[in-house]
Design an enzyme around this catalytic site. Structure first.
Site, PDB file in Angstrom:
ATOM      1  N   GLY A  35       0.845  -1.193   0.000  1.00  7.00           N
ATOM      2  CA  GLY A  35       0.000   0.000   0.000  1.00  7.00           C
ATOM      3  C   GLY A  35       0.873   1.232   0.000  1.00  7.00           C
ATOM      4  O   GLY A  35       2.102   1.152   0.139  1.00  7.00           O
ATOM      5  N   LEU A  36       0.247   2.379  -0.125  1.00 10.00           N
ATOM      6  CA  LEU A  36       0.974   3.648  -0.142  1.00 10.00           C
ATOM      7  C   LEU A  36       1.704   3.889   1.181  1.00 10.00           C
ATOM      8  O   LEU A  36       1.331   3.330   2.224  1.00 10.00           O
ATOM      9  CB  LEU A  36       0.004   4.805  -0.387  1.00 10.00           C
ATOM     10  CG  LEU A  36      -0.634   4.910  -1.768  1.00 10.00           C
ATOM     11  CD1 LEU A  36      -1.736   5.963  -1.757  1.00 10.00           C
ATOM     12  CD2 LEU A  36       0.414   5.236  -2.825  1.00 10.00           C
ATOM     13  N   GLY A  38       2.152   5.487   4.475  1.00  9.82           N
ATOM     14  CA  GLY A  38       1.131   6.036   5.358  1.00  9.82           C
ATOM     15  C   GLY A  38      -0.142   5.218   5.423  1.00  9.82           C
ATOM     16  O   GLY A  38      -1.056   5.550   6.176  1.00  9.82           O
ATOM     17  N   ALA A  39      -0.219   4.136   4.655  1.00  5.50           N
ATOM     18  CA  ALA A  39      -1.434   3.305   4.656  1.00  5.50           C
ATOM     19  C   ALA A  39      -1.548   2.448   5.916  1.00  5.50           C
ATOM     20  O   ALA A  39      -2.620   1.933   6.224  1.00  5.50           O
ATOM     21  CB  ALA A  39      -1.479   2.419   3.420  1.00  5.50           C
ATOM     22  N   SER A 109       5.925  -1.780  -2.388  1.00  6.15           N
ATOM     23  CA  SER A 109       5.895  -2.663  -3.566  1.00  6.15           C
ATOM     24  C   SER A 109       4.829  -2.204  -4.569  1.00  6.15           C
ATOM     25  O   SER A 109       3.807  -2.849  -4.728  1.00  6.15           O
ATOM     26  CB  SER A 109       5.697  -4.125  -3.160  1.00  6.15           C
ATOM     27  OG  SER A 109       4.739  -4.314  -2.158  1.00  6.15           O
TER      28      SER A 109
END
Length: 195
Positions: A35-36, A38-39, A109
């Site tokens: 995920g981004l 900060g996710a 990733s």
């Protein structure tokens, strides 16, 4: 990825994977959190590790930031360097799974191809992709390191979500909406994903 399997030239030990899994009373596997920035990947990875420890399960966290301070300290953030970073992480995760450990890997990733490579390295039977779905706006609001602000100011090149794309998984084993779910709810779903 290659069309033909490479020969397994690794040195064989005297203790089998099955014996290790029997001793650990669990199956070795890899939960790959993507995920981004900060996710919530690291937050959930360590919360899950703590919960699994309480349950008497053997586990380890591979955190992208931690690997970049040691094993991958020689790598930058070009696409080729990111690919190599993930290849190394996948190889380490595979080693942990083969010892009967639950490996919780927390890496942005960002591309389909890199995650497919990770799946191939680890082995599809041992790999579960978990997508932490969180909007860019929420990730930026959580940004304690100021990375998004620096990326928007042009201080960080190729920053995922700003100047470099993130390709969400098409068929993850689990999707967690981390902007609305509590850490406890996410951890419970991750435990259920482990089986």
């Amino acid at each position: 990825m290659s069309g033909s399997a490479k020969p397994d030239n690794r040195q064989k030990g005297l203790v089998s994977r099955e014996q290790r899994e029997s001793l650990n009373a669990q199956r070795g596997q890899v939960l790959w959190l993507t995920g981004l920035s900060g996710a919530g990947k690291s937050t959930l990875a360590y919360a899950l590790e703590a919960r699994l420890y309480q349950l008497g399960r053997r586990c380890v966290v591979l955190d992208g930031d931690n690997l970049r301070s040691g094993l991958c300290a020689d790598l930058g953030f070009t696409p080729a360097a990111r690919h190599e970073n993930l290849r190394r992480a996948a190889e380490v995760a595979k080693l942990f799974a083969e010892t009967g450990m639950i490996c919780i890997a927390a890496f942005i990733s960002p591309t389909y191809l890199d995650r497919a490579m990770v799946r191939e390295v680890v082995g599809p039977d041992d790999f579960s992709e978990v997508y932490l779905d969180c909007s860019l706006q929420v990730c930026e609001a959580r940004d304690v390191k100021g990375l998004y602000q620096r990326a928007r100011a042009g201080e960080i090149a190729d920053f995922t979500g700003i100047t470099s794309p993130y390709e969400p998984p098409l068929q993850p084993a689990l999707t967690l909406m981390t902007s609305s779910l509590s850490i406890e709810d996410c951890v419970q779903q991750l435990i259920e994903c482990l089986g």
